[in-house]
Design a protein around this motif. Structure first.
Motif, PDB file in Angstrom:
ATOM      1  N   ARG A  96       0.853  -1.198   0.000  1.00 57.82           N
ATOM      2  CA  ARG A  96       0.000   0.000   0.000  1.00 57.82           C
ATOM      3  C   ARG A  96       0.887   1.246   0.000  1.00 57.82           C
ATOM      4  O   ARG A  96       0.802   2.110   0.866  1.00 57.82           O
ATOM      5  CB  ARG A  96      -0.942  -0.023   1.207  1.00 57.82           C
TER       6      ARG A  96
ATOM      7  N   ASP B 218      -6.116   6.323   0.336  1.00 53.98           N
ATOM      8  CA  ASP B 218      -6.168   4.893   0.602  1.00 53.98           C
ATOM      9  C   ASP B 218      -6.817   4.560   1.944  1.00 53.98           C
ATOM     10  O   ASP B 218      -7.165   3.410   2.182  1.00 53.98           O
ATOM     11  CB  ASP B 218      -4.756   4.300   0.544  1.00 53.98           C
ATOM     12  N   SER B 219      -6.976   5.523   2.839  1.00 55.29           N
ATOM     13  CA  SER B 219      -7.610   5.252   4.136  1.00 55.29           C
ATOM     14  C   SER B 219      -8.278   6.526   4.634  1.00 55.29           C
ATOM     15  O   SER B 219      -7.905   7.642   4.258  1.00 55.29           O
ATOM     16  CB  SER B 219      -6.594   4.726   5.153  1.00 55.29           C
TER      17      SER B 219
ATOM     18  N   LYS C 197       0.053   5.036   0.569  1.00 52.56           N
ATOM     19  CA  LYS C 197      -0.087   5.607   1.910  1.00 52.56           C
ATOM     20  C   LYS C 197       1.160   6.381   2.337  1.00 52.56           C
ATOM     21  O   LYS C 197       1.158   7.007   3.406  1.00 52.56           O
ATOM     22  CB  LYS C 197      -0.363   4.497   2.934  1.00 52.56           C
TER      23      LYS C 197
END
Length: 307
Positions: A179, A268-269, A182
């Motif tokens: 990921r 992404d979050s 991030k």
């Protein structure tokens, strides 16, 4: 009086376990005389054995859906615990599936979202709540009413061996290798480290061994990547002026230990679901973290660092 057997299900990951620290404490204090076990992933079992909240740590073998033999073995392990109540703090499809592994006639009280469980979390907002808020609501519905804050005073390490200067800040430039979106660009961390050093604040880099290459891209910073255990990170957090890092597990531990923290989020979050919790925390979010400037980060610090 018969001693109750309680099981907590928390399979991972690192940051999610830290966000459950307050729930662990609330369960332990509510069931003061009970035997409390926790079911977790193999990567976290040794760490959770050091927690003051559990009498036993069970390792989740993570059986495949089609591996019926492995599922039966896990079912026998769970049944052997003779649990009176289960708090499923993972509330995933997998952990809810584990509810069905208990013999139908011996299923314990179950707090979670498993179909047919006795203590369901009925909050219609649960999927949009912050993880820590959602867990507190789940526990309230199961009869727990007291929620002391997370306490990491018991988590200790040895940081004297690093010989750090008195005035330092923590930088966490890594993230899960699958990921990478991030991550704030490493050249921004390099610029940030230079600015901190100019102000007499030593930049200290933390991360997992697999992130060792990041240190070479941030020259002048003190490299502790791969050299710290969980207790060391907590001690460093207590001693540091502040911490800046990506949305990754160590930032949760650092913030919960009490260090003023700024966590950087990409598309992404969502920080509204999973931001670190601590005495002073801030989140900076950009869909693409390449659009986040060093100046913005410095201006957000609790003690602004001038250019």
């Amino acid at each position: 009086m018969v001693r109750r057997n309680i099981l907590i299900v928390k399979l991972g990951a690192f940051g999610n376990i830290v966000l459950s620290m307050a729930a662990f404490r609330a369960i332990r204090e509510h069931h003061a005389g009970a035997r409390i076990s926790v079911l977790t992933g193999a990567a976290y079992a040794d760490w959770l054995r050091s927690f003051p909240y559990f009498d036993e740590v069970l390792v989740d073998p993570h059986p495949a859906w089609w591996d019926l033999a492995a599922a039966r073995r896990l079912g026998r392990t769970l049944a052997k615990g003779e649990f009176d109540r289960v708090y499923d703090l993972q509330t995933s499809k997998r952990s809810s599936w584990y509810f069905a592994l208990f013999p139908a006639k011996r299923r314990p009280e179950w707090s979670g979202i498993a179909f047919g469980c006795s203590l369901p979390d009925r909050d219609p907002r649960r999927n949009i709540l912050h993880d820590a808020v959602r867990q507190q609501g789940q526990l309230r519905q199961a009869g727990i009413t007291a929620f002391p804050p997370a306490d990491l005073s018991w988590m200790r390490g040895d940081i004297a061996r690093f010989g750090l200067p008195r005035d330092f800040a923590l930088l966490v430039p890594g993230s899960s290798p699958d990921r990478l979106v991030k991550r704030w660009p490493t050249d921004r961390y390099r610029m940030l480290a230079q600015r901190l050093a100019q102000r007499g604040i030593a930049p200290v880099i933390l991360g997992a061994k697999a992130e060792a290459g990041l240190a070479a891209e941030i020259p002048g910073a003190i490299d502790l990547i791969g050299r710290t255990g969980f207790g060391d990170v907590a001690e460093l957090a207590r001693a540091a002026r502040f911490a800046i890092g990506n949305d990754t597990g160590p930032m949760h531990l650092i913030a919960t230990a009490g260090c003023p923290s700024i966590t950087l989020f990409s598309r992404d979050s969502d920080p509204s679901h999973c931001a670190p919790v601590g005495r002073w925390t801030r989140e900076l979010r950009r869909p693409d973290l390449a659009d986040l400037t060093v100046e913005t980060v410095l201006e957000t610090l609790p003690e602004p660092v001038e250019a």
